[in-house]
Write a protein that holds these residues in place. Structure first.
Motif, mmCIF file in Angstrom:
data_model
loop_
_atom_site.group_PDB
_atom_site.id
_atom_site.type_symbol
_atom_site.label_atom_id
_atom_site.label_comp_id
_atom_site.label_asym_id
_atom_site.label_seq_id
_atom_site.Cartn_x
_atom_site.Cartn_y
_atom_site.Cartn_z
ATOM 1 N N ASN A 1 1.476 -9.493 -9.274
ATOM 2 C CA ASN A 1 1.328 -10.870 -9.777
ATOM 3 C C ASN A 1 0.463 -10.959 -11.036
ATOM 4 O O ASN A 1 0.531 -11.943 -11.756
ATOM 5 N N VAL A 2 -0.369 -9.948 -11.300
ATOM 6 C CA VAL A 2 -1.208 -10.012 -12.504
ATOM 7 C C VAL A 2 -1.011 -8.793 -13.417
ATOM 8 O O VAL A 2 -1.776 -8.577 -14.354
ATOM 9 N N ALA A 3 0.036 -8.014 -13.156
ATOM 10 C CA ALA A 3 0.213 -6.743 -13.883
ATOM 11 C C ALA A 3 0.429 -6.963 -15.391
ATOM 12 O O ALA A 3 -0.149 -6.244 -16.215
ATOM 13 N N PHE B 1 0.816 -1.207 0.000
ATOM 14 C CA PHE B 1 0.000 0.000 0.000
ATOM 15 C C PHE B 1 0.857 1.268 0.000
ATOM 16 O O PHE B 1 1.914 1.325 0.639
ATOM 17 N N LEU B 2 0.352 2.278 -0.679
ATOM 18 C CA LEU B 2 0.990 3.596 -0.695
ATOM 19 C C LEU B 2 0.251 4.466 0.313
ATOM 20 O O LEU B 2 -0.945 4.712 0.146
ATOM 21 N N LEU B 3 0.966 4.922 1.332
ATOM 22 C CA LEU B 3 0.292 5.699 2.374
ATOM 23 C C LEU B 3 0.676 7.178 2.329
ATOM 24 O O LEU B 3 0.102 7.979 3.044
ATOM 25 N N VAL C 1 -13.278 2.235 -9.285
ATOM 26 C CA VAL C 1 -12.210 1.434 -8.693
ATOM 27 C C VAL C 1 -12.621 -0.038 -8.697
ATOM 28 O O VAL C 1 -13.748 -0.371 -8.352
ATOM 29 N N VAL C 2 -11.688 -0.899 -9.130
ATOM 30 C CA VAL C 2 -11.977 -2.330 -9.254
ATOM 31 C C VAL C 2 -11.150 -3.078 -8.218
ATOM 32 O O VAL C 2 -9.917 -3.096 -8.303
ATOM 33 N N GLU C 3 -11.786 -3.674 -7.242
ATOM 34 C CA GLU C 3 -11.051 -4.330 -6.151
ATOM 35 C C GLU C 3 -11.584 -5.753 -5.954
ATOM 36 O O GLU C 3 -12.784 -5.977 -5.879
ATOM 37 N N ILE C 4 -10.653 -6.692 -5.838
ATOM 38 C CA ILE C 4 -11.024 -8.104 -5.652
ATOM 39 C C ILE C 4 -11.154 -8.465 -4.168
ATOM 40 O O ILE C 4 -11.858 -9.401 -3.810
ATOM 41 N N ASP C 5 -10.471 -7.730 -3.307
ATOM 42 C CA ASP C 5 -10.400 -8.098 -1.885
ATOM 43 C C ASP C 5 -11.639 -7.587 -1.141
ATOM 44 O O ASP C 5 -11.780 -6.379 -0.915
ATOM 45 N N GLU C 6 -12.478 -8.518 -0.737
ATOM 46 C CA GLU C 6 -13.749 -8.097 -0.122
ATOM 47 C C GLU C 6 -13.556 -7.370 1.201
ATOM 48 O O GLU C 6 -14.420 -6.603 1.620
ATOM 49 N N ARG D 1 -16.759 -4.501 -7.465
ATOM 50 C CA ARG D 1 -16.282 -5.639 -6.668
ATOM 51 C C ARG D 1 -16.009 -6.793 -7.609
ATOM 52 O O ARG D 1 -16.868 -7.646 -7.804
ATOM 53 N N GLN D 2 -14.824 -6.816 -8.199
ATOM 54 C CA GLN D 2 -14.570 -7.839 -9.218
ATOM 55 C C GLN D 2 -13.083 -8.112 -9.412
ATOM 56 O O GLN D 2 -12.241 -7.299 -9.014
ATOM 57 N N ASP D 3 -12.819 -9.248 -10.050
ATOM 58 C CA ASP D 3 -11.467 -9.584 -10.458
ATOM 59 C C ASP D 3 -11.186 -8.823 -11.759
ATOM 60 O O ASP D 3 -11.876 -9.042 -12.766
HETATM 61 C C1 LIG Z 1 -0.165 -2.985 -4.979
HETATM 62 S S1 LIG Z 1 -1.752 -2.969 -4.163
HETATM 63 C C2 LIG Z 1 -2.240 -1.293 -4.457
HETATM 64 C C3 LIG Z 1 -3.197 -0.772 -3.418
HETATM 65 C C4 LIG Z 1 -3.489 0.725 -3.495
HETATM 66 N N1 LIG Z 1 -3.889 1.134 -4.823
HETATM 67 C C5 LIG Z 1 -2.288 1.527 -3.075
HETATM 68 O O1 LIG Z 1 -1.615 2.066 -3.971
HETATM 69 O O2 LIG Z 1 -2.030 1.606 -1.883
HETATM 70 C C6 LIG Z 1 -2.721 -3.898 -5.356
HETATM 71 C C7 LIG Z 1 -4.222 -3.952 -5.100
HETATM 72 O O3 LIG Z 1 -4.829 -4.737 -6.126
HETATM 73 C C8 LIG Z 1 -5.800 -5.621 -5.576
HETATM 74 N N2 LIG Z 1 -5.910 -6.782 -6.478
HETATM 75 C C9 LIG Z 1 -5.097 -7.860 -6.571
HETATM 76 N N3 LIG Z 1 -5.486 -8.670 -7.563
HETATM 77 C C10 LIG Z 1 -6.576 -8.087 -8.128
HETATM 78 C C11 LIG Z 1 -7.442 -8.446 -9.203
HETATM 79 N N4 LIG Z 1 -7.241 -9.555 -9.911
HETATM 80 N N5 LIG Z 1 -8.475 -7.631 -9.502
HETATM 81 C C12 LIG Z 1 -8.680 -6.475 -8.785
HETATM 82 N N6 LIG Z 1 -7.904 -6.089 -7.765
HETATM 83 C C13 LIG Z 1 -6.856 -6.876 -7.441
HETATM 84 C C14 LIG Z 1 -5.244 -5.960 -4.209
HETATM 85 O O4 LIG Z 1 -6.235 -6.436 -3.342
HETATM 86 C C15 LIG Z 1 -4.653 -4.607 -3.785
HETATM 87 O O5 LIG Z 1 -5.636 -3.819 -3.185
#
Ligand SMILES: C[S@@+](CC[C@H](N)C(=O)[O-])C[C@H]1O[C@@H](n2cnc3c(N)ncnc32)[C@H](O)[C@@H]1O
Length: 303
Positions: free
Chosen positions: A153-155, A56-58, A102-107, A128-130
């Protein structure tokens, strides 16, 4: 009974939309006092999960610098993949972007993001999706950009998916591991030059805009990170031509130490190279993006 709104409502609505009285998008963050990011993370028990690539970026200053890479976001839709606790999201909401999806997988992060959305009604949308299973371009109207600190891991698959539809995007400002950002922007002849460089530079202008040390993240990753800014070209390949390029680059760089006449054997080898006027004894890493483009077009034509 008809579900359409009464005519008077439609007329008023469209008149308001077309008149000069339409208010600009709300941009309230500067006068909104949000709880601190650390307090929010603690309150929601959002401990970073390695399996989700969570770093996370804080630091609001760093988040603001990343958001600024989108340029003037007035009238733009911004999609952020993986908002996590929302540090970068806050910075994006602090720009004049008309909406942020914003697209987030982590519930575990969803309630936190829903809470943030209450401060920005109609402007922040939580999906709320992958992201791997989503066509992100369908989320918001053009012109649209992606600005994100990607889960490492999925970039790469995410990037290749967006390149496949590059005409949908005005700009992508994406945080990767530094080594991946360098591979995207690498020049021919360098060891980093490969499939990712060819696909990216064929579809877009690419540059490494910002390098970020591990200490900027919580928890710190083992490697340095960097934001690559990727601006799609006006002309984009057809889906068929993109697939032909993927095939050529996979074959050429799959055996990068071999001569092209051998590595490209499965897709025409010497014949294809002769048509493209490329010496068959050359190796993949010596070819320019334009030479790869010639091979992709001939590969498609020969099918
Ligand atoms: C490197 S963190 C960045 C978090 C935030 N944007 C920050 O900069 O502090 C990556 C984020 O991507 C989410 N994530 C991981 N795999 C994902 C996926 N397949 N689809 C959507 N979100 C995903 C993680 O749960 C996490 O919140």
């Amino acid at each position: 009974m008809s579900s359409r709104p009464p005519a008077s409502f439609s007329a008023t609505f469209s008149a308001a939309r077309s008149s000069k009285c339409v208010p600009p998008p709300r941009r309230p963050s500067t006068d909104v006092s949000l709880p601190s990011l650390r307090d929010t993370i603690q309150a929601h028990g959002l401990d970073a999960k390695k399996s989700l690539g969570q770093h996370f970026l804080l630091d609001p200053g760093i988040c603001a610098r990343i958001a600024a890479l989108g340029g003037d976001l007035t009238g733009r839709s911004v999609v952020e993949i993986g908002p996590g606790p929302g540090g970068l999201t806050r910075a994006l909401l602090d720009t004049p972007a008309s909406r942020v999806d914003v697209v987030e997988i982590d519930e575990r992060a969803w309630p936190l993001l829903d809470e943030l959305a209450t401060y920005y009604p109609d402007r922040l949308h939580v999906v709320r999706q992958d992201a791997l299973k989503l066509d992100a371009a369908t989320l918001a109207p053009a012109p649209r950009q992606i600005i994100a600190n990607l889960p490492y891991n999925v970039a790469t698959p995410l990037l290749v998916g967006w390149l496949r539809q590059a005409s949908q995007w005005e700009r992508l400002s994406l945080m990767f591991q530094l080594e991946v950002a360098e591979r995207i922007c690498a020049a021919p002849g360098s060891s980093a030059y490969g499939r990712l460089a060819v696909l990216s530079q064929w579809c877009a202008s690419c540059s490494v805009a910002l390098r970020i040390p591990p200490a900027a993240f919580s928890p710190p990753p083992k490697v340095h990170s960097a934001v690559a800014v990727i601006i799609p070209h006006a002309e984009q390949p057809s889906p068929q031509l993109f697939r032909a390029m993927e095939q050529v680059t996979a074959a050429a760089f799959g055996q990068r130490r071999k001569m092209l006449r051998s590595s490209l054997k499965s897709i025409g080898g010497e014949r294809l190279l002769e048509q493209a006027e490329i010496e068959p004894t050359r190796r993949a890493e010596t070819l320019s993006v334009a030479e790869f483009a010639r091979l992709a077009e001939l590969n498609l034509a020969s099918r």
